[in-house]
Design an enzyme around this catalytic site. Structure first.
Site, PDB file in Angstrom:
ATOM      1  N   ARG A   1      -3.375  -4.855 -11.397  1.00  0.00           N
ATOM      2  CA  ARG A   1      -2.235  -6.059 -11.717  1.00  0.00           C
ATOM      3  C   ARG A   1      -2.789  -7.313 -12.082  1.00  0.00           C
ATOM      4  NH1 ARG A   1      -0.420  -9.847  -8.272  1.00  0.00           N
ATOM      5  NH2 ARG A   1      -1.831  -8.750  -6.532  1.00  0.00           N
ATOM      6  N   ARG A   2      -3.453  -7.713 -10.773  1.00  0.00           N
ATOM      7  CA  ARG A   2      -4.424  -9.076 -10.991  1.00  0.00           C
ATOM      8  C   ARG A   2      -5.241  -9.171 -12.343  1.00  0.00           C
ATOM      9  NH1 ARG A   2      -6.027  -8.793  -4.746  1.00  0.00           N
ATOM     10  NH2 ARG A   2      -4.315  -9.766  -3.782  1.00  0.00           N
TER      11      ARG A   2
ATOM     12  N   THR B   1     -11.944  -8.593  -8.229  1.00  0.00           N
ATOM     13  CA  THR B   1     -10.640  -8.043  -7.961  1.00  0.00           C
ATOM     14  C   THR B   1     -10.823  -6.689  -8.476  1.00  0.00           C
ATOM     15  OG1 THR B   1      -8.161  -8.022  -7.759  1.00  0.00           O
ATOM     16  CG2 THR B   1      -9.459  -8.938  -9.865  1.00  0.00           C
TER      17      THR B   1
ATOM     18  N   GLY C   1     -13.430  -3.480  -0.179  1.00  0.00           N
ATOM     19  CA  GLY C   1     -13.888  -3.830   1.114  1.00  0.00           C
ATOM     20  C   GLY C   1     -12.789  -4.677   1.884  1.00  0.00           C
ATOM     21  N   ASN C   2     -12.881  -4.849   3.144  1.00  0.00           N
ATOM     22  CA  ASN C   2     -12.120  -5.638   3.905  1.00  0.00           C
ATOM     23  C   ASN C   2     -12.220  -7.101   3.597  1.00  0.00           C
ATOM     24  OD1 ASN C   2     -14.100  -6.873   5.727  1.00  0.00           O
ATOM     25  ND2 ASN C   2     -13.974  -4.844   6.936  1.00  0.00           N
TER      26      ASN C   2
ATOM     27  N   THR D   1     -15.850  -8.536   4.382  1.00  0.00           N
ATOM     28  CA  THR D   1     -16.799  -8.132   3.364  1.00  0.00           C
ATOM     29  C   THR D   1     -16.668  -8.709   1.835  1.00  0.00           C
ATOM     30  OG1 THR D   1     -16.643  -5.952   4.349  1.00  0.00           O
ATOM     31  CG2 THR D   1     -17.368  -5.813   2.104  1.00  0.00           C
ATOM     32  N   ARG D   2     -15.563  -9.056   1.536  1.00  0.00           N
ATOM     33  CA  ARG D   2     -15.256  -9.433   0.188  1.00  0.00           C
ATOM     34  C   ARG D   2     -15.779 -10.831   0.212  1.00  0.00           C
ATOM     35  NH1 ARG D   2      -9.676  -6.750  -2.358  1.00  0.00           N
ATOM     36  NH2 ARG D   2      -9.901  -4.923  -1.446  1.00  0.00           N
TER      37      ARG D   2
ATOM     38  N   ASP E   1       0.818  -1.120  -0.029  1.00  0.00           N
ATOM     39  CA  ASP E   1      -0.059   0.089   0.222  1.00  0.00           C
ATOM     40  C   ASP E   1       0.883   1.295   0.045  1.00  0.00           C
ATOM     41  OD1 ASP E   1      -2.351  -1.496   0.159  1.00  0.00           O
ATOM     42  OD2 ASP E   1      -2.610  -1.252   2.298  1.00  0.00           O
TER      43      ASP E   1
ATOM     44  N   SER F   1      -7.609  -5.099  -8.426  1.00  0.00           N
ATOM     45  CA  SER F   1      -6.257  -4.777  -8.717  1.00  0.00           C
ATOM     46  C   SER F   1      -6.160  -4.944 -10.102  1.00  0.00           C
ATOM     47  CB  SER F   1      -5.479  -5.805  -7.884  1.00  0.00           C
ATOM     48  OG  SER F   1      -4.058  -5.913  -8.758  1.00  0.00           O
TER      49      SER F   1
END
Length: 309
Positions: free
Chosen positions: A130-131, A126, A149-150, A153-154, A83, A128
């Site tokens: 990158r992903r 996702t 979300g955390n 949550t995901r 991060d 991201s």
């Protein structure tokens, strides 16, 4: 030597757990040191509907914690290394804490055994880039949908059927004792990790030498060298959250190996670079792979906005 250390942390279960791990390691090294966790809400945690790249990127997760240090409400802040922005602004400094955990990405899915088993048109969650780029490079027939979300949550969104599968970092699940939800670990050839993934960073005021001296006692040198190499890649590429860039370094018998990647979000274009040398050459090796990527056209992806949001 200082007798109390206040740790600024985000309020998410994972952030609190990571801060607890750092605090426990510090207490083990300094039994007389009092540790206080100071949870703060960050802009990145509060705005879960917007695209992260569009509202300021991962830096939104650290600004509130940095402000707490500036206002003397905390002495240090604990972050996920992935991060942290490529360039840290004055008056802050940072170093890694603890050995790096498992840096791999994982697939979480209850209906299918692995990524290859997902049907065409499967919805994979996702946020991201990158992903997204690497997953699309492997399979252009899946649909990538935003996921914020955390961790809990995901996982709940997956359970509710909003996605067929989601991709998360192994380290976060393992730190929260959620290994049982993992159905597949991606190797680095399948999904190269984010820069700094699975490592923890401690940020502090650069003028607080006593604080730095305490943090040094839990800094793992191998992890520090690997993260330094990876972060140099981002710095030389001027990469940010709009850039599907990945890099991972590891040390085996004093030899540091680093593999880096830049891609288009649709996964159609992927360029890679590798380098190896002694661990003490970490930053030089990071620069070497960044230059290699630039020579192959990485700037086309990063600066000409060939990638999409």
């Amino acid at each position: 030597m200082i007798t109390k250390l206040r740790i600024a942390t985000r309020k998410s279960p994972l952030a609190l757990r990571q801060s607890e791990l750092v605090g426990a390691a510090l207490r083990a090294r300094h039994p007389n040191l009092t540790i206080e966790l100071c949870p703060f809400s960050t802009q990145g945690d509060e705005n879960l509907t917007a695209n992260l790249a569009e509202i300021g990127g991962k830096g939104l997760f650290i600004k509130a914690l940095e402000q707490a240090i500036l206002e003397d409400k905390a002495d240090i802040a604990v972050h996920s290394a992935k991060d942290m922005p490529a360039e840290l602004l004055s008056p802050f400094a940072m170093m890694t804490a603890l050995p790096r955990a498992d840096a791999r990405d994982v697939l979480v899915c209850s209906r299918y055994h692995n990524f290859k088993a997902l049907p065409s048109g499967a919805r994979v969650g996702t946020s991201s880039l990158r992903r997204q780029a690497q997953l699309h490079h492997s399979r252009a027939d899946i649909i990538i949908e935003p996921l914020r979300g955390n961790i809990n949550t995901r996982l709940k969104k997956l359970e509710q059927g909003q996605y067929d599968a989601i991709v998360l970092a192994a380290a976060g699940l393992e730190r929260l004792d959620l290994r049982h939800v993992i159905c597949q670990y991606f190797n680095s050839a399948e999904l190269l990790p984010a820069i700094g993934q699975a490592a923890l960073m401690v940020e502090y005021h650069q003028e607080k030498q006593e604080v730095a001296d305490v943090i040094k006692t839990i800094c793992d040198i191998d992890t520090q060298q690997c993260i330094s190499a990876e972060r140099v890649v981002a710095q030389h590429l001027h990469a940010d959250c709009h850039s599907p860039v990945a890099a991972h370094a590891c040390i085996l018998e004093d030899e540091l190996n680093i593999h880096a990647l830049v891609a288009s979000v649709d996964g159609k274009k992927v360029i890679t670079a590798t380098a190896k040398g002694t661990a003490t050459q970490a930053e030089r090796l990071g620069k070497q792979v960044a230059v290699d990527l630039i020579d192959q056209g990485a700037n086309t992806f990063i600066h000409h906005h060939e990638i999409s949001e």
